[in-house]
Structure formats: C-alpha cells, structure tokens
Design an enzyme around this catalytic site. Sequence first.
Site, short mmCIF file in Angstrom:
data_model
loop_
_atom_site.label_atom_id
_atom_site.label_comp_id
_atom_site.label_asym_id
_atom_site.label_seq_id
_atom_site.Cartn_x
_atom_site.Cartn_y
_atom_site.Cartn_z
CG HIS A 246 -2.05 0.88 0.99
ND1 HIS A 246 -1.99 2.22 1.20
CD2 HIS A 246 -3.46 0.84 0.75
CE1 HIS A 246 -3.05 2.77 0.89
NE2 HIS A 246 -3.92 1.87 0.86
NE ARG A 292 -4.60 0.27 -2.66
CZ ARG A 292 -5.59 -0.70 -2.02
NH1 ARG A 292 -5.23 -1.94 -1.73
NH2 ARG A 292 -6.60 -0.14 -1.29
CG HIS A 353 -2.49 -3.21 1.75
ND1 HIS A 353 -3.06 -3.00 3.32
CD2 HIS A 353 -3.58 -2.97 1.25
CE1 HIS A 353 -4.36 -2.76 2.96
NE2 HIS A 353 -4.74 -2.58 1.88
#
Length: 543
Positions: A246, A292, A353
């Site tokens: 992330h 991302r 993440h």
Amino acid sequence: MNFSPPRYLVPFHPKRIPHHFVDVMIIGGGIAGLRAAMEIDPRLSLLVVTKDQMQESNSSYAQGGIAGVLDTADKFENHVADTLTAGANLCDQEVVEMVVREAPHHIRQLIEWGTKFDTEEGGELMLGREGGHSHHRIVHALGDATGAEIMRAMIRRVHDEIKAQVWPNTFTIDLLTTEGECRGALVWNAHHGKTFVWAKQTILCTGGAGQVYRETTNPPVATGDGHAMCYRAGAVLSDMEFMQFHPTVLYIAGSSRSLITEAMRGEGAQLVDANGYRFMPDYDERTELAPRDVVSRSIVEQMRKTDHPCVYLQLSHLDSDWVRQRFPGIARTCHEFGIDIARDPIPVRPGAHYMLGGVRVDHDGRTSVPRLLAAGEATASGLHGANRLASNSLLEGLVYGAHAGRAANAAALEEPDSFRAIPLENAEVSQSTEPIDLTDVGNSLKSLMWRDAGVWRNEDVLADAALMIDRWIRYALTRQFTHPAGWELQNMLTVSRLMVESARIRTESRGVHLRHDYPETNDESWHRHILLSEGADVAYAPA
C-alpha cells in the site's frame, strides 16, 4: 523447491488427543470465512475456528470500501476493464466477470443484514472513487471503517441467526490429510491443548501474510499460516511473488504502521515530498489516482531522490471540517501524534498490505486437494492478477466465501455420516537442545524481506535472501514447538521462502513485482502463473 517442511509441526498420538467431528470446518473468521458459514445448511454441523477473536482480521481493519456497479452512469464492463488494467494482464477474465457481476447483489445483501453504509442526504448510497477506478463505485461505512462495520453486522448474524459454533483464540497447527484428501485439521487452544477436528469438508479462510515484512498494515495474526499449511498438505500455490504494497502507510516512530486509506487520495489528497513538491504528475498522468503499484514505486523513487525516509499526504487545500468528518478514524490516530490531518502534512511510505498469491482455487473455491476449499486473501483466485484494484478484496471475500460455502455444503450433504477418525500419528523427534530466540529470528526475517524482497527486487539480493532463509529453515523447521509463537515462525519462514523463490523465477517487472535487473514487462515469456507445490518441480499455467 529445495526444502520440504515437515508434514506435521507437532508430535501427537491419536489416543492422547481429543477428537471432534463436524460436517464442515471453516478455518478463519474474516469476511470470507463468515460469508462461507452463511451458506451452510442448518442440518449440518458447522465449526468456525479463529486464531484470535473474529474482530481481529484484515477484514476488520479494512478502511477502504467495496467496489460495485451501483450507479446508472457506470457499467459492469467498466469495472471489469479497470480490474484487468490494474492486474497487469495477468487476471483471469472469466473470474473478473463473475465477481464484478455478483458485486451489487452482495452489497445489497450486506445492507439487508444490517450493514450501515454511508449515504447521501437523500438516502442514496454515497459512492467514492479510488485509484485505478474510472467511475465512482466504492461504498464505505463510517467514513474510513468499512471493514469494521461489515464485520460487526456479519458477526451478529453468525452468532444470533445462524448460531454457528465458534472456537475463538484457537490456533490451527496443520491440515489433516490422508491419501491426498483433507480430513480436517489439528488445532490448539491454550485452555484445552490439541484437538483433532475431523470434517467432511474444510474451508480455509486464514487471510494474508503481511507480517513477514517489517513495514506492514496487517495485524499481528497475518503470518501466512494458511499459505504454509496448504503447502505442507500438498496444495498448489500460485503467484507467490506478488505482494501488494500500500503506497500510504503512516510513518511515525513509535506508532503502529496505520493504513492511510486510498479514499483520501480519491477525495483529492496530494502527495508531496520533503520539499513540498507535488511529484506524482512527474510519474503518471493519473497522478494520485494511479494504481497502487505505480504510486508505491513513485514514492520509493522520490524518497531516494530526496534522501528522505518518507513523503507526505497533504489535504490543507480541502475544507477542513469536511476532511475531519470524512476520515474520523485517521484523524483520531494522527491526532495522537500531534498531526491535524486537515492542516498538517501526513508522513507516509509504502508498506506490505495485501497478498495476491496463495492457494490456487477454481470458481467454487476448490483447491487441488480434495475436500479442501479456500477463499479470500489466502488464495490466488485469478481476480487480482499482478496487482489488486482498490476495494476489490472485500468483494472477493464475499463472492468466493459464498461460492466455497455452497460447494462445501452440497458435498457435505451428499456424504453419509459414516466418516471416522483416521489413524494418524506423528512421533516426537530428537532435535537440537540449543535454545532459539524466536523474536530475534522473526525480526531478522521481517527486516530481510523488507530489504531484499520489498517494493524493488533483483537477483543478487533475492539470492542472498534465499540463502539466509534456508539457514534459518534448517534449524527452525525441524523443531517441534509447543506454542503458537514457534508455529507462526515456521509458517513465516515457509511463506517467505516461497515468495523469494517465485520472485527469483519471474525475470520481469509486472504489477507489484518490480525488478531493477529486469525492469520491463515480458509478455512473450511471462504471461503465465508460477505454480509451486511441496515435493514437485516448479510448474506454470497460462494466464
């Protein structure tokens, strides 16, 4: 692979361990596990085993929302296209189509079960937009606490309406297999010790593996237990090189690495470096709304350019009262460290993440091991490809939890109640008397993975990582521990070794897998999945 972890991690003799028989066993109490539980016929006996409390899962900590085509201005084709684009040409298009088209039904079902999503003044669902999405299609709850609100409603339903049997604070040590079939699992509880749970059908929903990294948004329970026990049981694992980082994790000394939701950038937050320079336009025309993987590598590059350990999220150009109301949880967390999110820059950097790789499953959640199904972050379903589109993870847990639950339910209903315990035994083995500092090895592993198998990789550092992990494996995996800390370390070592091996094999950059020595995407050679299974050579499957 050049290592074979022991089939069972603990010594046991069946006559000394209590036995428990159920029709369906679900390992994991996150969104996928609870959704699977809701599909089990009340005529069947059901057991849900959770490592901690059900509230302690990646699902509960999810700040982002659930993506679904709910606006007349949006179309299924748009959501499919966005998912395929984010997945870097490695998604299974049939799976993407299936999940996207089922999304609205699952969102409405959550509302029927009591989930309170955020709404506009007129009562219509408030739809947000996040990186990689072409339209507003993300539903949130309580601003930035979507996962917690969904889990609240689902836990209530499982307890009050389904009245499922739940064993909290129970560690699943290993899957029980005989003749290549899963027959349940060996579990441990601090109060009762070890128990054999024999089941006609087992559904594994154990979540992610972010704790193998020093910097992660994942809670302490995310140690890759399901990935490791499936590997030991002979299941095929896929895409283990793909860990999504992330881009924006709160970076403050002394704080937990709290997630700063992508919705914040969707609402207009800007990324600036240590000099106050907004740098994302230099890297991608989508700026802060790029996928991302793009944002993560841009941040890492800007940190390198400025020789600074983080970058900053800036919201001071937005209405301050609205910002605090929209992101109340993040506002509270940052306030504890003297940061007013409406005025002050928020220090952030990437963190591990979401695990994209895992046990390979079909459309109904079946694994390569008969009687074993899986759903959620522990799997590689084909939905995410090489990079997960924001807010597709809770959706995947709902869709595949439902599919796996239905498949297990149908199979268990067809099987007569004549199944029995299998005469398994695992003798205690002689092992080193030299003490092992589990905390030190665990911290060393996390630092190694962050340094050598993080956002950027190359063959030299990956090879060094493999050698070091192999050294730890030689004296840690052969031991028979008596407590979860030891079993977790063994699982983390197993999963880390699989991740490093896959990262070495994929000699290209694709999605979240970035290599300095192979910076280009190579569809001619690598438009395929890497498959790993215990005791077998590396295999490949076309994308």
